[in-house]
Design a protein around this motif. Structure first.
Motif, PDB file in Angstrom:
ATOM      1  N   LEU B 143       1.043  -1.158   0.248  1.00 37.97           N
ATOM      2  CA  LEU B 143      -0.302   0.124   0.003  1.00 37.97           C
ATOM      3  C   LEU B 143       1.042   1.141   0.228  1.00 37.97           C
ATOM      4  CD1 LEU B 143      -3.089  -0.711   2.686  1.00 37.97           C
ATOM      5  CD2 LEU B 143      -3.225   0.096  -0.092  1.00 37.97           C
ATOM      6  N   PHE B 144       1.503   1.708   0.719  1.00 33.80           N
ATOM      7  CA  PHE B 144       3.034   3.299   0.838  1.00 33.80           C
ATOM      8  C   PHE B 144       3.188   3.146  -0.188  1.00 33.80           C
ATOM      9  CE2 PHE B 144       2.114   1.985   5.290  1.00 33.80           C
ATOM     10  CZ  PHE B 144       2.320   3.791   5.470  1.00 33.80           C
ATOM     11  N   MET B 145       4.375   1.072  -0.582  1.00 35.66           N
ATOM     12  CA  MET B 145       4.591   1.364  -2.375  1.00 35.66           C
ATOM     13  C   MET B 145       3.802   2.155  -3.402  1.00 35.66           C
ATOM     14  SD  MET B 145       5.814  -2.248  -2.613  1.00 35.66           S
ATOM     15  CE  MET B 145       7.304  -2.252  -4.420  1.00 35.66           C
ATOM     16  N   SER B 146       2.146   2.143  -3.184  1.00 35.87           N
ATOM     17  CA  SER B 146       1.654   2.252  -4.466  1.00 35.87           C
ATOM     18  C   SER B 146       1.298   3.339  -4.543  1.00 35.87           C
ATOM     19  CB  SER B 146       0.285   1.523  -3.943  1.00 35.87           C
ATOM     20  OG  SER B 146      -0.443   1.784  -3.350  1.00 35.87           O
ATOM     21  N   ILE B 147       1.691   4.623  -3.053  1.00 33.72           N
ATOM     22  CA  ILE B 147       1.163   5.774  -2.835  1.00 33.72           C
ATOM     23  C   ILE B 147       1.483   6.760  -4.508  1.00 33.72           C
ATOM     24  CG2 ILE B 147       0.986   8.289  -1.905  1.00 33.72           C
ATOM     25  CD1 ILE B 147       1.090   6.500   0.740  1.00 33.72           C
ATOM     26  N   PRO B 148       3.144   6.530  -4.647  1.00 33.16           N
ATOM     27  CA  PRO B 148       3.725   6.884  -5.961  1.00 33.16           C
ATOM     28  C   PRO B 148       3.265   7.150  -6.654  1.00 33.16           C
ATOM     29  CG  PRO B 148       5.232   6.314  -4.501  1.00 33.16           C
ATOM     30  CD  PRO B 148       4.288   5.817  -3.460  1.00 33.16           C
ATOM     31  N   THR B 149       2.973   5.411  -6.838  1.00 30.01           N
ATOM     32  CA  THR B 149       2.392   5.247  -8.355  1.00 30.01           C
ATOM     33  C   THR B 149       1.580   5.881  -8.944  1.00 30.01           C
ATOM     34  OG1 THR B 149       3.680   3.175  -7.816  1.00 30.01           O
ATOM     35  CG2 THR B 149       1.855   3.341  -9.380  1.00 30.01           C
ATOM     36  N   LEU B 150       0.517   6.029  -7.540  1.00 30.62           N
ATOM     37  CA  LEU B 150      -1.004   6.482  -7.510  1.00 30.62           C
ATOM     38  C   LEU B 150      -1.075   7.685  -7.994  1.00 30.62           C
ATOM     39  CD1 LEU B 150      -2.958   4.313  -4.810  1.00 30.62           C
ATOM     40  CD2 LEU B 150      -3.532   4.273  -6.965  1.00 30.62           C
TER      41      LEU B 150
END
Lengths: 337, 253
Positions: B143-150
């Protein structure tokens, strides 16, 4: 006072809030326009919508810009408002170039656009409160709302407001930042007489506060009531300028008209010989007369003397001077182009 | 020190909050922003559409579904939501008017980006809470990894939405972004990985921002793995489309 003297009186050591000097604005016409109007094209294939318009607006005055449709008024204003860059000439709005102006400059300029520019799905007061957040010291939204009667229809989204109601919201939006310069594009279009009176009062108050106001309108009656100074433009160029009184004076042919209705026949021969030269008497309809020309008190005296000697009691009797509308139509042409 | 204008940050925040409220108050927008992603989440939870991918990676069906629904949310907000809002604002002269206030053009665009992020936060809370209630067990690192991707995905789709809104008529914007939403949600690699396609077509969704965002998010949330290629694809879309939008964007109708 001549235009030159009037200019000196206006200037008298003050700096204009808005100064436009030799503005040029071109646009790229469509192919069909180019083919239909080759004589209007420049070397670069563009058309000049504004060809060197100049005007000044000083603090505490209402300057009215008059011109027929397509004369270049809106283009001139949108350059002055920083919505488009100029293609030539210089513009100074509170000492800055309006194109790419700083937020600090924009905060001192209030703009009421012709099409309103209001979002559709929001209630008026909510919008005004939002716009007020862009300013450090905004005007009181409550006061503006009260003054312009916006609370009467605040339950409605802007989409569903009448034209005149939208106009009032757009005026409030232009005033909410307490501007030093105010642009009003057709502020009284579509207003009922009550709203018009309020809007005129507000414009006069802003002038008293020292706000420089630029106003365009097609309602020449309004222009005549409000204008401290008038510029008339035609085909992208200045044609004339001055106070309303000057414009009326300088084009003083047919300065006055007396219209009256009389049951008996009257002719110019009934007047003393020396009063017949500069006037014309026409019968517009049976019994309805117009005496037009450079009328003097003597003419009025002669006319009433005639009434007394022939025992005529006119059923109507009106003296009218030339209006700004007459001047405007003479200058910018009576034909629709 | 400014004497007349509110500070830049308070102007941008005011515009961001205003546009967020405007999007969340609009019924049609709510369908697109909240209702459709929720429906997609429930449908993918209770049907076997994603089972083959779940088995292949040895994860739960829901683990494949949630990243796709988050990608769908990004697309709904940034492309459709902001595209439609901006298209109509342009038509009604709102962009012109607001650009003459202290907010200005730059502040207006910053406010729009802020609104996209705020609406996405609302969407993610709703989607993630619903997923948890329906039995999803989250991968916290992922979930934390996905923040920049989002955020990168939001940037790519916002550029695309603004390009469309700033160049064609409002009605055309509405048609184009809704059509794009339907096509990309269906076969653009957002909800359903592109590998369902015949091998020679599989690359198409993968080079679209929709497929790239879906792939990157699935890798992060399913496998806790950072995939470089989809991020590069999203960045390229953002830069190229953003540059065209900056050049071609028309402020008045």
């Amino acid at each position: 006072m001549s235009v030159q003297n009037q200019r000196i009186a206006r200037e008298s050591g003050r700096k204009p809030a808005l100064s436009i000097d030799g503005l040029i604005k071109e646009f790229k016409p469509s192919r069909s326009f180019r083919e239909a109007n080759p004589h209007l094209l420049t070397d670069r294939g563009t058309v000049q919508a504004v060809r060197g318009i100049s005007l000044d607006v000083y603090p505490g005055e209402v300057v009215v810009l008059l011109g027929a449709n397509g004369a270049g008024k809106t283009t001139t204003l949108s350059c002055a408002q920083g919505l488009q860059p100029a293609d030539g000439g210089t513009l100074q709005l509170l000492g800055e170039n309006p194109w790419g102006a700083s937020p600090e400059l924009r905060a001192q300029v209030g703009i009421m656009l012709q099409d309103g520019g209001l979002p559709q799905a929001i209630h008026p007061i909510e919008l005004l409160k939002h716009i007020a957040k862009m300013y450090k010291n905004p005007a009181s939204v409550d006061d503006l709302v009260q003054r312009l009667g916006i609370n009467e229809f605040n339950g409605t989204t802007i989409r569903r407001l009448s034209g005149g109601q939208k106009q009032r919201v757009a005026l409030a939006a232009a005033l909410v930042g307490n501007p030093k310069v105010l642009f009003l594009d057709e502020p009284s279009a579509g207003l009922d007489p009550q709203s018009r009176t309020v809007v005129f009062d507000i414009i006069r108050e802003q002038r008293e506060r020292g706000v420089a106001i630029v106003l365009t309108t097609h309602l020449l009656d309004d222009a005549q009531r409000l204008a401290d100074y008038v510029y008339i433009v035609k085909r992208g160029e200045n044609v004339t300028e001055g106070t309303v009184a000057q414009l009326l004076q300088e084009t003083n042919e047919q300065a006055h008209t007396v219209s009256f209705t009389a049951a008996s026949a009257i002719s110019l021969q009934d007047f003393p010989a020396h009063l017949r030269d500069s006037v014309t008497l026409t019968q517009d309809a049976p019994g309805q007369y117009s005496l037009t020309g450079e009328l003097t008190p003597e003419h009025l005296n002669a006319l009433t003397t005639l009434f007394v000697s022939q025992g005529i009691m006119p059923s109507s009797f009106t003296l009218a001077s030339r209006t700004l509308e007459d001047v405007f139509l003479d200058i910018s042409g009576r034909d629709i182009r | 020190m400014s004497n007349f204008a509110a500070s830049p940050s308070s102007r941008i925040i005011a515009q961001g909050v205003y546009e967020t409220k405007a999007m969340l108050k609009n019924g049609e927008q709510l369908m697109l922003l909240i209702a459709f992603p929720l429906m997609a989440l429930v449908a993918l939870r209770y049907t076997g559409i994603l089972d083959s991918w779940a088995h292949a990676h040895n994860v739960e069906r829901f683990d494949v579904a949630v990243p796709g629904v988050l990608a769908l949310c990004v697309m709904s907000t940034a492309l459709s939501g902001q595209g439609i809002a901006t298209g109509f604002d342009r038509r009604y002269g709102v962009l012109r008017f607001l650009s003459t206030t202290p907010l200005g053009r730059g502040g207006l665009m910053a406010g729009k980006v802020l609104a996209v992020v705020m609406v996405m936060i609302v969407q993610f809370v709703i989607i993630l809470v619903t997923a948890l209630l329906l039995g999803w067990s989250p991968n916290i690192t992922g979930l934390f990894m996905s923040i920049p991707t989002l955020l990168l995905g939001a940037a790519a789709f916002t550029s695309l939405g603004l390009l469309i809104a700033g160049t064609v008529r409002a009605e055309a914007t509405l048609a184009i972004v809704n059509m794009a939403w339907v096509i990309l949600a269906g076969v653009g690699g957002v909800l359903i990985p592109s590998s369902y396609l015949p091998a020679f077509l599989e690359w198409i969704p993968n080079v679209l921002p929709s497929g790239a965002l879906g792939e990157a998010l699935r890798a992060e949330l399913m496998l806790t793995r950072f995939e470089l290629l989809p991020h590069i694809i999203l960045l390229l879309w953002t830069l190229v489309v953003g540059a065209i939008a900056l050049k071609k964007f028309k402020w008045s109708a």
